[in-house]
Write a protein that holds these residues in place. Structure first.
Motif, short mmCIF file in Angstrom:
data_model
loop_
_atom_site.label_atom_id
_atom_site.label_comp_id
_atom_site.label_asym_id
_atom_site.label_seq_id
_atom_site.Cartn_x
_atom_site.Cartn_y
_atom_site.Cartn_z
N TYR A 26 0.91 -0.90 -0.20
CA TYR A 26 -0.23 0.05 -0.15
C TYR A 26 1.32 1.43 -0.03
O TYR A 26 0.38 2.65 -0.09
CB TYR A 26 -1.11 0.18 1.33
CG TYR A 26 -2.49 -1.38 0.96
CD1 TYR A 26 -3.45 -0.20 0.22
CD2 TYR A 26 -2.27 -2.54 1.63
CE1 TYR A 26 -4.27 -1.33 0.56
CE2 TYR A 26 -2.72 -3.24 1.20
CZ TYR A 26 -4.33 -3.04 0.86
OH TYR A 26 -5.45 -3.34 0.84
N THR A 66 -5.33 10.88 -11.68
CA THR A 66 -5.93 9.74 -11.16
C THR A 66 -6.22 8.35 -12.44
O THR A 66 -5.76 8.32 -13.06
CB THR A 66 -6.83 10.11 -9.71
OG1 THR A 66 -8.17 10.54 -10.79
CG2 THR A 66 -6.23 10.87 -9.01
N ALA A 78 -11.49 5.40 -8.57
CA ALA A 78 -11.81 5.83 -7.62
C ALA A 78 -13.39 5.79 -7.51
O ALA A 78 -13.91 6.18 -6.50
CB ALA A 78 -11.96 7.77 -7.50
N THR A 96 -7.61 -3.86 -6.97
CA THR A 96 -7.45 -1.89 -7.17
C THR A 96 -7.31 -1.15 -5.75
O THR A 96 -8.04 -0.59 -5.75
CB THR A 96 -7.93 -1.22 -8.54
OG1 THR A 96 -9.30 -1.41 -7.92
CG2 THR A 96 -7.35 -2.21 -10.01
N ALA A 97 -7.68 -2.01 -4.42
CA ALA A 97 -7.67 -1.99 -3.01
C ALA A 97 -7.15 -1.19 -3.94
O ALA A 97 -7.38 -0.25 -2.40
CB ALA A 97 -7.84 -2.55 -2.31
N SER A 98 -5.74 -1.26 -3.60
CA SER A 98 -4.26 0.37 -2.89
C SER A 98 -4.33 1.54 -4.04
O SER A 98 -4.97 2.17 -3.67
CB SER A 98 -3.09 -0.20 -3.20
OG SER A 98 -2.02 0.60 -2.65
N MET A 125 -7.75 3.05 -4.08
CA MET A 125 -7.53 4.26 -2.42
C MET A 125 -6.32 4.96 -2.86
O MET A 125 -7.44 6.69 -2.31
CB MET A 125 -7.16 3.42 -1.61
CG MET A 125 -6.62 4.19 -0.05
SD MET A 125 -5.47 2.96 1.17
CE MET A 125 -3.98 3.19 0.33
N VAL A 126 -5.98 4.95 -3.31
CA VAL A 126 -5.21 6.58 -3.44
C VAL A 126 -5.52 7.30 -4.51
O VAL A 126 -5.84 8.35 -4.15
CB VAL A 126 -3.45 6.28 -4.27
CG1 VAL A 126 -3.06 5.33 -3.14
CG2 VAL A 126 -3.61 5.73 -5.46
N GLY A 167 -9.39 7.77 -4.71
CA GLY A 167 -10.32 7.96 -4.13
C GLY A 167 -9.13 9.40 -3.51
O GLY A 167 -10.10 10.36 -2.79
N GLY A 168 -8.21 9.22 -2.43
CA GLY A 168 -7.90 9.96 -1.40
C GLY A 168 -7.54 11.04 -2.42
O GLY A 168 -6.98 12.35 -1.89
#
Ligand SMILES: NC(=O)c1ccc[n+]([C@@H]2O[C@H](COP(=O)([O-])OP(=O)(O)OC[C@H]3O[C@@H](n4cnc5c(N)ncnc54)[C@H](OP(=O)(O)O)[C@@H]3O)[C@@H](O)[C@H]2O)c1
Length: 200
Positions: free
Chosen positions: A79, A111, A115, A122-124, A127-128, A130-131
Motif C-alpha cells: 500500500y 487519478t 476511484a 485495485t484496493a490500493s 484508495m489513492v 479516491g484520496g
C-alpha cells in the motif's frame, strides 16, 4: 505559457505534451527520461526539479504508481508504494509547486476511474485515487494567488487498451482526443478543485 509535464513521455503524457508544445514552452519531467529527472515519491527530488524549472504557468502530473494485486496478497508495504508515489507524490507536487507558479497558474493531477468504479486487484490503486479526489476538492478552497488545482480522472485510454483490456472487461476505451481535452480544460479553463471525469 510555460508548462511542466511530469510523465510527459508516457502513454497519456506524450499526447498531452504534443498538444501543448504547439503554442507553448513545455518542459518534460520523468523518472528516466525528459528535460528534467524527478522521482515524485521523493520530496527532495521534487524540490530540486522545481529549482531547475524556475517559475511556471502550469504544472501537470500524468505520472504516479500504485501496486495492483489481489486483496488477500497485498501487504502493508504494498500500500505504501501508492501512498508514496501517486498520492503523496502528487500532494507534494502541489505543496512545493504552488510556490513556483505565476499568478493564475494551475496544477493538474491524474487519478483514474478506479476511484469511482474499481475492478479487482485495485484496493490500493483505488484508495489513492479516491484520496486524491478528496484532497483536490479541499485544497481548491484554500489556494492563493488565483492558483487553481484540478484532477483528471480517466477511464482506460485507447492507447493503453492492449495493456489493460483484461482488467476492464467491457469498458469502452477513452479516445486519446478526449483524454487530452480533459487536461486542456483544466489548464485553460477556470475550474478549481474540480474532478474532471472522462470514463468513455
Ligand atoms: N493508461 C490508462 O488507461 C490510464 C487511465 C487512467 C489513469 N491513468 C493514470 O495516468 C497516469 C499515466 O498513465 P500512463 O498510462 O500514461 O502511464 P505510463 O505510460 O506508464 O507513463 C508514466 C510516465 O510517468 C513517469 N513516472 C512514473 N513514475 C514516476 C515517478 N515516480 N516520478 C516521476 N515520473 C514517473 C514515467 O517516466 P519514466 O518512463 O521515465 O519512468 C512515464 O513517463 C498514471 O498515474 C496512471 O495510473 C492511466
Amino acid at each position: 505559457m510555460k508548462l511542466l509535464i511530469i510523465g510527459g513521455n508516457g502513454t497519456i503524457g506524450k499526447k498531452v505534451a504534443s498538444y501543448f508544445s504547439l503554442e507553448n514552452e513545455v518542459v518534460i519531467a520523468g523518472r528516466s527520461s525528459g528535460d528534467v529527472k524527478v522521482d515524485i515519491s521523493n520530496l527532495n527530488s521534487i524540490k530540486s526539479m522545481f529549482k531547475k524549472t524556475g517559475s511556471l504557468d502550469a504544472i501537470l502530473c500524468i505520472a504516479g504508481e500504485a501496486k495492483w494485486g489481489s486483496f488477500k496478497d497485498l501487504k502493508e508495504k504494498d500500500y505504501y508504494i501508492g501512498i508514496k508515489s501517486k498520492l503523496m507524490g502528487q500532494v507534494n507536487l502541489v505543496r512545493v509547486g504552488q510556490n513556483f507558479l505565476n499568478k493564475g497558474g494551475s496544477i493538474t493531477l491524474s487519478t483514474g476511474i478506479l476511484a469511482d468504479d474499481p475492478v479487482v486487484q485495485t484496493a490500493s490503486a483505488a484508495m489513492v485515487n479516491g484520496g486524491l479526489h478528496s484532497f483536490v476538492k479541499a485544497v481548491g478552497l484554500e489556494t492563493e494567488n488565483a492558483i487553481r488545482v484540478n484532477v483528471v480522472s480517466l477511464g482506460m485510454v485507447e492507447d493503453a487498451y492492449e495493456k489493460y483490456k483484461d482488467y476492464f472487461p467491457g469498458h469502452n476505451p477513452v479516445p486519446m482526443s478526449k483524454a487530452v481535452n480533459a487536461y486542456i480544460r483544466s489548464v485553460k479553463g477556470k475550474d478549481n478543485g474540480k474532478i474532471i471525469r472522462i470514463y468513455e
